[in-house]
Enzyme design. Structure first.
Site, PDB file in Angstrom:
ATOM      1  N   GLU A   1       0.211   3.644   1.759  1.00 25.77           N
ATOM      2  CA  GLU A   1       0.264   4.079   3.158  1.00 25.77           C
ATOM      3  C   GLU A   1       1.596   3.725   3.817  1.00 25.77           C
ATOM      4  OE1 GLU A   1      -1.781   5.849   5.121  1.00 25.77           O
ATOM      5  OE2 GLU A   1      -3.284   6.187   3.567  1.00 25.77           O
TER       6      GLU A   1
ATOM      7  N   SER B 234       0.819  -1.213   0.000  1.00 30.48           N
ATOM      8  CA  SER B 234       0.000   0.000   0.000  1.00 30.48           C
ATOM      9  C   SER B 234       0.851   1.260   0.000  1.00 30.48           C
ATOM     10  CB  SER B 234      -0.899   0.004   1.240  1.00 30.48           C
ATOM     11  OG  SER B 234      -1.527   1.248   1.426  1.00 30.48           O
TER      12      SER B 234
ATOM     13  N   TYR C 192      -1.978   0.409  10.268  1.00 30.69           N
ATOM     14  CA  TYR C 192      -2.196  -0.243   8.973  1.00 30.69           C
ATOM     15  C   TYR C 192      -0.947  -0.126   8.097  1.00 30.69           C
ATOM     16  CZ  TYR C 192      -3.829  -0.879   4.173  1.00 30.69           C
ATOM     17  OH  TYR C 192      -3.955  -1.284   2.869  1.00 30.69           O
TER      18      TYR C 192
END
Length: 337
Positions: A133, A131, A154
């Protein structure tokens, strides 16, 4: 003989589009389904095949990324040509409220699956859903060599999954790759994610079913693409002649505010009349800007996005307006295809 694939997270946005893509290419597709007392298969109901149907090409199996033994047994029995790990607790804000669960499923889940592949002794190609992120506070544009600085449980769990994938590739010679996907949306996106929350609110406000939309940070910058195009990039990664990691993105930046403006304007509404700020939607640590550089995917995979953020917003608003209209007409509504 046709290829076979195993998809974790098959009932999610990406899993459902990937299953459709692989079925269209003649694959037999196996999907992991978490046991629940309620149905959560709306995104794949249209391709579901019952156990009574002979020679099924789409089969669901009850299993979970927290159960390593079940994963070993399933992989040994199925012996898929490709494994796509899309399963995760994938909501960034929720990961602050459930950090241990997020780490277990999103981070350790990848390790369990990779170890299950190794322990079962099968030959397969593995895709890890990494990801944007993971980049977190690192300034854009972000590419395959950009350092990681996650700003959420996360993101940190995804970093663990990323490096675990690299480790198994290097230690055991596995064909294992990371797809570092930037934000990708569609009408199948969950209703608590910001883009779908916006487009669903637009449709409901236009229909007179909702008065306000409450959001957090409108200044966050994201690189938004179209999920069906991004699952095609996943498949291309596992067809490449050697395992390597790829960023998948559009390279086009937009703020949450700009997405909101586009979505409301497409429905003929002034967003300023309806959108309000609520601090409870702010993250404890914010990610200011994620903008990907997909040059490697363009060069080696021949992959290039076609749907950019403004068209994406219009696609999602149109789908939600159709869904609301069907609901008001009393139709049996399913997630837009």
């Amino acid at each position: 003989m046709s290829k076979s694939a195993l998809i974790t997270g098959v009932t999610g946005q990406d899993g459902s589009y990937l299953a459709e893509l692989l079925l269209s290419k003649g694959y037999t597709v196996h999907g992991l389904l978490r046991r629940s007392s309620s149905f959560n298969t709306e995104r794949v109901d249209h391709i579901y095949q019952g156990p009574q149907q002979p020679e099924r090409s789409f089969v669901l199996h009850h299993a979970d990324l927290t159960d390593g033994v079940a994963l070993v047994n399933l992989l040994r029995d199925l012996r898929p040509d490709e494994v796509y790990n899309l399963g995760a607790q994938s909501h960034v804000r929720v990961s602050f409220d459930a950090p241990l669960y997020t780490g277990d499923v999103t981070g350790l889940g990848a390790l369990r699956l990779l170890e299950a592949i190794r322990a079962s002794g099968i030959e397969t190609r593995y895709y890890q859903a990494s990801s944007s992120e993971m980049f977190g506070a690192t300034p854009p544009p972000q590419h395959e060599r950009t350092p990681f600085h996650p700003r959420s449980p996360y993101g940190a769990a995804k970093v663990f999954g990323y490096w675990t994938t690299v480790n198994y590739r290097e230690a055991y010679g596995m064909y294992a790759v990371n797809g570092i996907l930037f934000n990708h949306e569609s009408p199948r996106r969950g209703e608590t994610f910001v883009t779908r929350k916006v487009t669903r609110a637009v449709a409901r406000i236009r229909a007179g079913l909702q008065d306000r939309l409450y959001l957090g940070n409108l200044d966050a910058v994201r690189d938004w693409g179209y999920a069906p195009e991004y699952v095609d990039a996943m498949w291309r990664m596992l067809q490449h002649h050697e395992p390597t990691d790829f960023v998948v993105a559009t390279g086009v930046a937009a703020t949450v505010r700009e997405f909101v403006e586009t979505a409301f304007a497409h429905a003929g509404l002034d967003w300023n009349k309806y959108v309000r700020y609520d601090p409870k939607y702010e993250r404890p640590s914010e990610v200011d800007a994620l903008i990907g550089d997909p040059a490697k995917a363009h060069r080696l995979l021949g992959w290039k996005p076609e749907v950019l953020v403004e068209e994406l917003a219009r696609i999602m608003v149109d789908a939600d307006m159709r869904q609301v209209a069907d609901q008001l007409a009393g139709a049996n509504v399913r997630i837009d295809r």
